[in-house]
Design an enzyme around this catalytic site. Structure first.
Site, mmCIF file in Angstrom:
data_model
loop_
_atom_site.group_PDB
_atom_site.id
_atom_site.type_symbol
_atom_site.label_atom_id
_atom_site.label_comp_id
_atom_site.label_asym_id
_atom_site.label_seq_id
_atom_site.Cartn_x
_atom_site.Cartn_y
_atom_site.Cartn_z
ATOM 1 N N TYR A 124 0.817 -1.211 0.000
ATOM 2 C CA TYR A 124 0.000 0.000 0.000
ATOM 3 C C TYR A 124 0.857 1.270 0.000
ATOM 4 O O TYR A 124 0.334 2.361 0.133
ATOM 5 C CB TYR A 124 -0.928 0.023 1.227
ATOM 6 C CG TYR A 124 -2.059 -0.989 1.177
ATOM 7 C CD1 TYR A 124 -1.885 -2.230 0.585
ATOM 8 C CD2 TYR A 124 -3.289 -0.702 1.734
ATOM 9 C CE1 TYR A 124 -2.907 -3.165 0.557
ATOM 10 C CE2 TYR A 124 -4.325 -1.627 1.706
ATOM 11 C CZ TYR A 124 -4.128 -2.851 1.111
ATOM 12 O OH TYR A 124 -5.140 -3.774 1.075
ATOM 13 N N LYS A 171 4.049 -14.173 5.555
ATOM 14 C CA LYS A 171 4.245 -15.159 4.488
ATOM 15 C C LYS A 171 5.753 -15.252 4.229
ATOM 16 O O LYS A 171 6.240 -15.124 3.098
ATOM 17 C CB LYS A 171 3.464 -14.695 3.242
ATOM 18 C CG LYS A 171 3.395 -15.713 2.117
ATOM 19 C CD LYS A 171 2.386 -16.813 2.328
ATOM 20 C CE LYS A 171 2.486 -17.845 1.223
ATOM 21 N NZ LYS A 171 1.678 -19.039 1.428
ATOM 22 N N ASP A 228 -5.697 -5.860 6.122
ATOM 23 C CA ASP A 228 -6.879 -5.350 5.430
ATOM 24 C C ASP A 228 -7.836 -6.522 5.155
ATOM 25 O O ASP A 228 -9.037 -6.458 5.442
ATOM 26 C CB ASP A 228 -6.435 -4.688 4.116
ATOM 27 C CG ASP A 228 -7.523 -3.849 3.491
ATOM 28 O OD1 ASP A 228 -8.592 -3.712 4.106
ATOM 29 O OD2 ASP A 228 -7.315 -3.335 2.384
#
Ligand code: NAI
Length: 343
Positions: A124, A171, A228
């Site tokens: 983002y 991740k 999010d």
């Protein structure tokens, strides 16, 4: 003491849910001087931007804002007002409590977790470009500074609120450098909080675990994108987006806003659920030290949800936004009267 607070109504259902929150907060007896400032599509023509300087100036001056959702056009036009606001004011912690309320029909009735989402970087950060006509590239930024401070915020919150466990979500098995750095920071910071249990879970496995056993989780901390997605998903476990509040907190300012968006499908129909905005207002009251009013409002919200008569369609009822709001105000007044009788 009168508090000065910036109010950004937003667009879509924003004005109706923020008005509901304002009415309820004002009825709680807290003295607030609201500085109402407009942002979003409706001011673009006049100011050439959806986020005019006066909005940032007002928040910088008052240090606290209550905000409604603002629509972000997909794939074109101006950069998201929400993302710009978070980055310009360095509101690095996005905090979203996800909690079951009695009376709300949902898949689980024992969820009580809080998501800490890093709010300033990751995919983002807004660094993207066309490599060629057919290839686009977005850059994922993860820094030690931003990772350390969000993990620390999650642990500090856990300690202050008597929470038992912090779970870092990542991740790092695939993105060994970016998510690897986030995980390394989380593990290091966890060493400073030996009194709180720490674990890390890979984001795909986390999605499954949350859907199967959400009651096992307490405080979750993760980079921006995962936060999010997982916070919207988690809202579905407790009855939907209409019930999940949020706070964007930095060292110098804090902006409180529901997790949901501007819901264009129901905008202007007086049928949006005001609870997420009201709960965001409660987080704001706690932030400014108005604990009694916060408690009073939360009790009234819980009473109205439990009774289930004056709730909006998303919760299975047929009350309008205004009727829901007035039921909360009435419950608050009733509770105050009972309190006086008891005394
Ligand atoms: P959304 O959250 O607005 O709506 C998703 C679904 O949930 C819709 O069916 C909507 O009717 C329902 N919903 C949301 N809030 C509700 C409420 N209070 N009561 C009852 N039902 C509710 O998500 P969507 O449609 O993806 O986004 C719409 C716009 O909002 C987009 O432009 C998006 O960028 C923007 N947005 C803004 C945010 C902010 O200002 N913080 C946050 C998320 C999205």
């Amino acid at each position: 003491m009168t508090h000065k607070i910036t109010l950004i109504p937003g667009d879509g259902i924003g004005p109706e849910v923020t008005l509901a929150a304002k009415r309820i907060i004002d009825a709680s007896g807290v003295e607030i001087e609201w500085d109402v400032v407009k942002a979003g599509a409706e001011v673009i023509e006049e100011y050439g931007t959806p986020l005019p300087d006066y909005v940032l100036e007002s928040i910088k001056k008052n240090k606290v804002a209550l905000k409604g959702p603002v629509t972000t056009p997909v794939g074109k036009g101006f950069r998201s007002v929400n993302v710009t606001l978070r980055q310009n004011l360095n509101l690095y912690s996005n905090v979203r409590p996800i909690k079951s309320y009695e009376g709300v029909e949902s898949r689980f009735d024992d969820v009580d977790l809080v998501i800490f989402r890093e709010n300033t970087e990751d995919l983002y950060a807004g660094i993207e470009h066309m490599v060629s006509e057919d290839i686009a590239e977005s850059v994922k930024i993860i820094s030690k500074k931003a990772s350390d401070r969000i993990v620390r915020a999650a642990f500090d919150y856990a300690r202050k609120n008597n929470r038992k466990k912090v779970t870092a979500v990542h991740k790092a098995n695939i993105m060994k450098m970016s998510d690897g750095l986030f995980l390394k920071c989380a593990r290091n910071i966890a060493e400073e909080y030996k009194d709180i249990e720490f674990e890390d879970v890979i984001v795909d496995a986390m999605s499954m675990k949350l859907v199967l056993n959400p009651e096992k989780y307490d405080v979750l901390v993760m980079p921006n994108l995962y936060g999010d997605i997982l916070s919207d998903m988690a809202s579905g476990l407790v009855g939907g987006l209409g019930l999940v509040p949020g706070a964007n907190i930095g060292d110098d300012a804090a902006v409180f806003e529901p997790a949901h968006g501007s819901a264009p499908d129901i905008a202007g129909k007086n049928m949006s659920n005001p609870v997420a905005a009201v709960l965001s207002g409660i987080m704001m009251l706690n932030h400014i030290g108005e604990f009694e009013a916060a408690l009073k409002i939360e009790k009234a919200v819980a009473d109205v949800l439990k009774e289930g008569k004056n709730v909006t369609a998303d919760l299975g009822g047929n009350a309008s936004t205004v009727e829901f709001t007035e039921a909360i105000i009435k419950a608050m007044k009733k509770n105050s009267t009972n309190l006086k009788v008891c005394l």
